[in-house]
Scaffold this motif. Structure first.
Motif, PDB file in Angstrom:
ATOM      1  N   VAL A 101       0.827  -1.215   0.000  1.00 47.03           N
ATOM      2  CA  VAL A 101       0.000   0.000   0.000  1.00 47.03           C
ATOM      3  C   VAL A 101       0.860   1.263   0.000  1.00 47.03           C
ATOM      4  CG1 VAL A 101      -1.761   1.299   1.262  1.00 47.03           C
ATOM      5  CG2 VAL A 101      -1.885  -1.200   1.166  1.00 47.03           C
ATOM      6  N   ASP A 102       0.645   2.087  -1.007  1.00 47.55           N
ATOM      7  CA  ASP A 102       1.254   3.419  -1.061  1.00 47.55           C
ATOM      8  C   ASP A 102       0.184   4.455  -0.765  1.00 47.55           C
ATOM      9  OD1 ASP A 102       3.983   2.964  -1.748  1.00 47.55           O
ATOM     10  OD2 ASP A 102       3.327   2.376  -3.756  1.00 47.55           O
TER      11      ASP A 102
ATOM     12  N   ASP B  33      -3.618   4.719  -2.165  1.00 51.18           N
ATOM     13  CA  ASP B  33      -4.091   3.492  -2.828  1.00 51.18           C
ATOM     14  C   ASP B  33      -5.439   3.054  -2.262  1.00 51.18           C
ATOM     15  OD1 ASP B  33      -1.986   3.092  -4.557  1.00 51.18           O
ATOM     16  OD2 ASP B  33      -0.878   1.775  -3.182  1.00 51.18           O
TER      17      ASP B  33
ATOM     18  N   VAL C  76      -8.023   0.524  -0.922  1.00 53.29           N
ATOM     19  CA  VAL C  76      -7.984  -0.802  -0.293  1.00 53.29           C
ATOM     20  C   VAL C  76      -9.404  -1.147   0.139  1.00 53.29           C
ATOM     21  CG1 VAL C  76      -7.197  -2.107   1.739  1.00 53.29           C
ATOM     22  CG2 VAL C  76      -5.591  -0.638   0.516  1.00 53.29           C
TER      23      VAL C  76
ATOM     24  N   ALA D  26      -3.728   4.159   3.036  1.00 51.92           N
ATOM     25  CA  ALA D  26      -4.802   3.524   2.262  1.00 51.92           C
ATOM     26  C   ALA D  26      -6.050   4.395   2.232  1.00 51.92           C
ATOM     27  CB  ALA D  26      -5.145   2.164   2.876  1.00 51.92           C
TER      28      ALA D  26
ATOM     29  N   ARG E 177      -8.175   3.831 -11.336  1.00 51.77           N
ATOM     30  CA  ARG E 177      -7.456   3.614 -10.065  1.00 51.77           C
ATOM     31  C   ARG E 177      -7.262   2.118  -9.833  1.00 51.77           C
ATOM     32  NH1 ARG E 177     -10.161   6.444  -5.233  1.00 51.77           N
ATOM     33  NH2 ARG E 177      -8.076   6.465  -4.362  1.00 51.77           N
ATOM     34  N   GLN E 178      -6.103   1.769  -9.308  1.00 47.99           N
ATOM     35  CA  GLN E 178      -5.779   0.361  -9.058  1.00 47.99           C
ATOM     36  C   GLN E 178      -5.994   0.041  -7.575  1.00 47.99           C
ATOM     37  OE1 GLN E 178      -4.192  -2.437 -10.936  1.00 47.99           O
ATOM     38  NE2 GLN E 178      -4.564  -3.470  -8.979  1.00 47.99           N
ATOM     39  N   CYS E 179      -6.928  -0.863  -7.287  1.00 53.80           N
ATOM     40  CA  CYS E 179      -7.071  -1.339  -5.906  1.00 53.80           C
ATOM     41  C   CYS E 179      -5.911  -2.287  -5.638  1.00 53.80           C
ATOM     42  CB  CYS E 179      -8.410  -2.070  -5.749  1.00 53.80           C
ATOM     43  SG  CYS E 179      -8.646  -2.772  -4.105  1.00 53.80           S
ATOM     44  N   LYS E 180      -5.196  -2.066  -4.516  1.00 52.01           N
ATOM     45  CA  LYS E 180      -4.013  -2.885  -4.253  1.00 52.01           C
ATOM     46  C   LYS E 180      -4.338  -4.117  -3.422  1.00 52.01           C
ATOM     47  CE  LYS E 180      -0.302  -0.533  -5.779  1.00 52.01           C
ATOM     48  NZ  LYS E 180       0.576   0.095  -4.808  1.00 52.01           N
TER      49      LYS E 180
END
Ligand code: PLP
Length: 403
Positions: A117-118, A121, A123, A142, A171-174
């Protein structure tokens, strides 16, 4: 030399974004007689004498080596024991290379979060969920998206919707964080159908799943579905476990089960001589011989506690529109208060009766939860659970408004 106020305040300007979210809030609850707040295991269930003996045996057998630094991924004997535990209790095949020992599963969770997690991001987590993980995730930056939980666990239809929305907005869910067994606090176990759907979604959207399994061994009835980890063909699942609930939280031993290639990435966030090498040896020595009978004993202890609380809730609240979970394992009951409960009044009446509980909102990442409270039946003995629950039911009824 005592610090001056100015000196104490100067660091404020230097704090990281995570630290600026505020210092750790220490629990302020007054002295409670019936401790249904924190999910503490029952100290009477700890194999105290056996661990004293195990410590002596380890010192005798391993000599001064027992006091050396440990290895980076944890004591190999303990990693093998975790492998053996999964084989014995679930028929799950893992190897030492899948296991990283951590300082309790809280740290195991933090290591996974740190690796993925950056800042900013998205979550996905359950709503409600374990409050410490909300903190960990938030402080790593997050952007939490809480997903409703029903009797089958996290609603995967809503997970699919959210993942679709995120994708459309670029957006990319991590990470998807789930407590799949005896969810803390709501209680359900994620059904096998939904576990498979979650794995499919992770695959489709390329998202990691973090399966927090702090209570999995403590199943009082029913059949456990396969773990999410066991259903994943792509190396997209990390699972965390702990000795806190089956041995004692003071040993501070947990672990991550992860794809072998990921383990060194996780341990790179934890330099420092290996986690608890001496304690790891002692716990391993004890559990090698006692794991299954000890867990069987715990299951009986905690089942009786759960039943005592459920029984008294039924007696005390059956004539209201309150509802509550009936978990097949774990430590908690999630209670939906009767409509028109004055929350402040309830808090006063429960405190006056010496009954502690946790209010619902602390488990929600995006607000809400006011109509719920969490009750932990793990700590008190059955007689105290009965008495405390009777008093709580009286307080709940006393807190109803008439409007
Ligand atoms: C859902 C859940 N995960 C993780 C933990 C962490 O426990 P520990 O760090 O003692 O292993 C807890 C403890 O209460 C928990 O309830």
């Amino acid at each position: 030399m005592p610090m001056t106020t100015t000196a104490a305040q100067r660091f404020q300007a230097l704090l990281s974004r995570g630290a600026r979210m505020g210092p750790r809030a220490m629990p302020r609850s007054g002295p409670t007689i019936y401790k249904f707040g924190a999910g503490n295991p029952d100290p009477g269930s700890f194999p105290y004498q056996e661990l004293v003996q195990a410590m002596a045996d380890v010192m005798e057998l391993d000599g001064a080596h027992a006091l050396s630094y440990g290895s980076a991924h944890g004591y190999d004997g303990l990693r093998d024991l975790v492998v053996e535990k999964y084989r014995l209790l679930e028929g799950l095949q893992t190897s030492r290379d899948n296991i990283l020992i951590a300082n309790g599963s809280n740290q195991a969770i933090a290591l996974v979060v740190g690796a993925f997690v950056d800042e900013g991001d998205p979550v996905i987590c359950e709503a409600p969920t374990y409050m410490a993980s909300i903190q960990t995730l938030r402080r790593h930056g997050a952007d939490l998206i809480g997903i409703e939980v029903d009797g089958e666990g996290m609603r995967t239809d809503l997970v699919a919707e959210r993942l679709g929305e995120l994708k459309r907005s670029g957006r990319q869910c991590k990470l998807i964080y789930t407590i799949a067994q005896f969810q803390n606090p709501a209680g359900p176990t994620l059904s096998e159908r939904r576990r498979r759907e979650l794995v499919e979604l992770a695959r489709e959207h390329n998202v990691m799943i973090l399966e927090d399994d702090a209570y999995g061994e403590l199943r009082y009835e029913g059949q456990a579905p396969p773990s999410i980890f066991s259903l994943d063909p792509d190396g997209l699942v990390c699972r965390t476990g702990t000795l806190s609930k089956i041995l004692g939280p003071g040993v501070r031993i947990g672990w991550v089960v992860a794809p072998p290639a990921l383990v060194p990435y996780l341990s790179a966030f934890n330099f420092g001589g290996g986690v608890a090498p001496l304690t790891s040896r002692v716990c391993t020595f004890y559990l090698r011989a006692h794991l299954q009978p000890h867990v069987a004993e715990l299951v009986d202890i905690y089942r009786a506690k759960r039943d005592a609380m459920l029984d008294e809730l039924e007696r005390g609240l059956a004539d209201t529109d309150a509802s509550w979970s009936r978990p097949e394992g774990g430590f908690f009951i999630w209670l939906k208060l009767p409509s028109r409960t004055d929350l402040q009044r309830l808090s006063q009446l429960a405190a006056a009766a010496g009954v502690g509980y946790n209010p619902g909102p602390i488990f929600m990442a995006n607000g809400g939860g006011e109509e719920y409270i969490r009750l932990a039946y793990s700590f008190e003995a059955p007689a105290e659970i009965r008495e405390g629950t009777r008093l709580l039911c009286r307080a709940i009824k006393g807190a109803r408004t008439t409007a």
